[in-house]
Each structure stands twice: as C-alpha cells, then as structure tokens.
Design a protein around this motif. Sequence first.
Motif, PDB file in Angstrom:
ATOM      1  N   VAL A  77       0.848  -1.178   0.000  1.00  0.00           N
ATOM      2  CA  VAL A  77       0.000   0.000   0.000  1.00  0.00           C
ATOM      3  C   VAL A  77       0.890   1.236   0.000  1.00  0.00           C
ATOM      4  O   VAL A  77       1.960   1.247   0.617  1.00  0.00           O
ATOM      5  CB  VAL A  77      -0.954   0.005   1.218  1.00  0.00           C
ATOM      6  CG1 VAL A  77      -0.186   0.094   2.526  1.00  0.00           C
ATOM      7  CG2 VAL A  77      -1.967   1.127   1.121  1.00  0.00           C
TER       8      VAL A  77
ATOM      9  N   SER B 275      -5.960  -0.598   1.334  1.00  0.00           N
ATOM     10  CA  SER B 275      -6.188  -0.235  -0.071  1.00  0.00           C
ATOM     11  C   SER B 275      -7.673  -0.064  -0.345  1.00  0.00           C
ATOM     12  O   SER B 275      -8.089   0.873  -1.050  1.00  0.00           O
ATOM     13  CB  SER B 275      -5.603  -1.314  -0.997  1.00  0.00           C
ATOM     14  OG  SER B 275      -4.208  -1.375  -0.886  1.00  0.00           O
TER      15      SER B 275
ATOM     16  N   ASN C 240      -4.802   9.301  -1.162  1.00  0.00           N
ATOM     17  CA  ASN C 240      -4.524   8.151  -0.301  1.00  0.00           C
ATOM     18  C   ASN C 240      -4.934   8.382   1.144  1.00  0.00           C
ATOM     19  O   ASN C 240      -4.247   7.948   2.073  1.00  0.00           O
ATOM     20  CB  ASN C 240      -3.031   7.786  -0.351  1.00  0.00           C
ATOM     21  CG  ASN C 240      -2.557   7.437  -1.741  1.00  0.00           C
ATOM     22  OD1 ASN C 240      -1.736   8.132  -2.306  1.00  0.00           O
ATOM     23  ND2 ASN C 240      -3.099   6.375  -2.311  1.00  0.00           N
TER      24      ASN C 240
END
Length: 463
Positions: free
Chosen positions: A90, A412, A421
């Motif tokens: 990730v 994720s 993110n």
Amino acid sequence: MERVEVAVVGGGPAGATAAERAAAHGAETVLFEQGVPREDREELGPDSTDAAGMLDYWIDIMDFEFEEIPDEVVLRELEGTEFIGPNSAVELTTTGMDASYPRFGYTFHRARMDDWLYERATDAGADLRVGTGVSDLETDLRSESPKGPTHTLTLSNGDQLEAQYVVLADGPQRRITLGALDQFTPPGRSITDQLSPPEANHIAYQEYREFPPELFEEFEDTLKFWWGYMPGETAYPWVFPNDGTVARVGLTMPIGMRLEDVDNPDAYALLDPEDDQLPSGSEYITRLLELEYGDEYDIEEDIPIVEDRGKSTGTETYPISSTRPIDSPVGANIAVAGGAMGTTSAFHEGGYHVAVRTGKIAGRLAATDSLENYNDVWKRAIGDEVLRNVSFADIVKAYEPDDWDWAFDTVSDMQGGSSDNALLNRTYSAGIGATKILGAYKKRKFNYRNGKYVQFSEDDYMY
C-alpha cells in the motif's frame, strides 16, 4: 562545589533542546554529554541515532517553523511512503494530519540536526560540556533550598556539581535515569525493572548504500518499509533515500530474540530453512537486497556500503525505546525527557520529534520554577502522538506475514479511488476488514484514554 540551576544529563535532541530552553529563560544551565566520535562529524556528539526521517506534522510537534531548519540538514524531500507485505502493498502520499510543512516529509542528516540544536543552546547561554559524562546522581529530598530538593551529580572525571533541577535525557540506554528514579520507587516496583534496556528496547541497525542511479530513482522521494518479512514484534526493514544516490538500508528487531521463539519460521521471507539462529542485522539487509534487487544487480558490487558515512565504516547500531512512557518524579525536581522516558517508538522507527518537544517543555518549566506541571504539559503536547503509536503497536503486536497482507489489502480498500490516499476516505464502505481495523484501534485508544498509556504515573513515586 559548583552549583547551577538546571543540569541536563544527555546531549541528544531532548537534552539539547532542554538546555536551550532553560538558558533562554534565564537559568544557569549546564549540559553533560559523554560523547562519542563519529565519522560524519568533526567533534564528539551523542551516541544514538535513527533512520532520520521527519513527517510533515512532526515538525509542528517539535514546535519549529520548517523554514528555520537549515538547508544542509535536509537530505531529501519526500512525497510518500510504501508499506510492502509478503504479497500485498500500500502507498500513502499523505499522513492525513494537519501540518504546516507542505510535503509528506523529508529525510535529514542526524548529526547536522544535532549540531544545529547545540548551536541554539550555546547561543542561548547554555554551558555544553561534551566529552564529560555523569556517573551518578543523588537527590537530597530534605534540602534547605526554598525551591525544594537538590541534586548532586558526580561526573566521569570525579568532580561533583549541585543542581536545583535535573533533566534526564540520556536516551533509551538510560544509564543515569534508572538509578536516579529508583530512589523514589516503592519496593518491588523499580523503574529499572520496567525500563531495563534489554527488556524495554529494540535494537536497530542500518547501512549506507550507494544505489545505481536508475534504481535509486524508483524510491528517491519515498520511504519503503517491509512488514512481515522478519519475525519479532515491530520488526521490519526499511530504505530511506539520502543525498545523491545514497540510501540508508536498515531494520529494527527485538533484543535477545531467538529462532526457537519463532512459531513459523518458514513464513518469513528473510529466514532460510538452513538457519540455526536468527540472522544478524547485516545478514538481514543482504538478504533483503538480494530478494528485491538480486535478479538484476550484484548486491555487493552494484549496491556497496559507503564506508565514510555514519558512525563507523558506513554502518550504525543503536537502541530504540519500545515501551510505553513514564511520568517524571517532579516532586523531586526531576524531569525525564525523550527516549529516556519511553516516548520514542520502535513502531514508527524512532522519535526525534517527541524528544525535541519534551526537552523543550522540561527546560522551560525547570527554568521558570514550574516543573511540577511537566507531566501534564507533555501529555497535552505529545499525548495524541503517543496514544496513536501505543495503540497501533498493540494492534500489530502478534501480526504474522498473512496478517500484514490482509491489513494492506484492507487499507487499499479504505483508500478507494482517492488520489490523496487518505486512509479514512471510505471508512464505512470498505467492508468488514476496515471495520475490524478501526474497531481495534478505537478500543485501544479508549483503554489508554486520559493518559493511561503511562506505565508509571507521578502518583507511583515515593518521596
């Protein structure tokens, strides 16, 4: 006998900032640092180091304006970090925290940062005695001083000094802190038992490696961490980009762990079936580089150790506190700051930022005869950061390789299609995995609320 108002034991980031703040507030201040030679500085300096990465909001925790940090301290500005599991990974491009620094963070030159803090302390009027250690500290609780208890410090050269206030900042090794605090602990519950370095610390090891330019470009603005590759609580390797095409490749692992302590050694990518003991730090790093880059590069020829960096021939070994913090015996006119009190963390690889902030607080309060407020003030300043680290460390304490893959897949999903993110972007739509992670985190934060992450409170001391 020489007498001063504030004596600081230890010259790392906590000690240097404590000395600077105490002197800036008018106190006669002396700092003692045993000092060791290093290949990356001209004079003696503190022994410990770390991977020297700074996240955006950590600068605010240090209570610095990022513009005032000298340019030569910053090695590489960062845009994100990558967490790599055995079969999943990730990427994060934001810490998700409000911060004044405009980027994800940066890597920095630890010795230069330390030297800058020393310059600030000297400019403020502190007396820095680097090369002189403290061998013993005794507290007189019945002192006739109107400001309460006083302290006698015995120095490594045999001299003695009396101080009204003491800031203990001798790092995770706690050479003086343990004995000094055991003066005030009840029978059967000593600070030494709780903060003994072999039990309360991790050991870290890193190498400075020169990477081929085309390979270095792959992570020149990114921190890389490998989770689930080696056994042990919060044990993991990393790569931190530095200047040029040099990166620090390192790891942290528990002290004294043995191969027979590992339930499923075959699950870890950096263990071999032929191993009869756990690898050394250098062997772990060689195996990591071979695993990641050995198909295309000769590791020792193409990614060599840079021998004129770090403490010694391109390598560094150092302790990291991996325990919950303690309060200070402020009733005895003592404050403990930084790694000595357990605020640093093996979970996020060190704690330069919390060391700086606790040092600043301790120095200021000692100089203004307000040290009785120290435990409350440091909790307000860094309590949220400590709470996060303690809670996350608890969650992943028993993780094995498959658990890391599950966690990274879940993260994720939580990110979804977000371009920044942000972990909490899809809190309620990421499924059962996200609910499990967030639920565990909230539960642990609740259990540690109101400062319950402290393992030895102010009320536990006996005067």
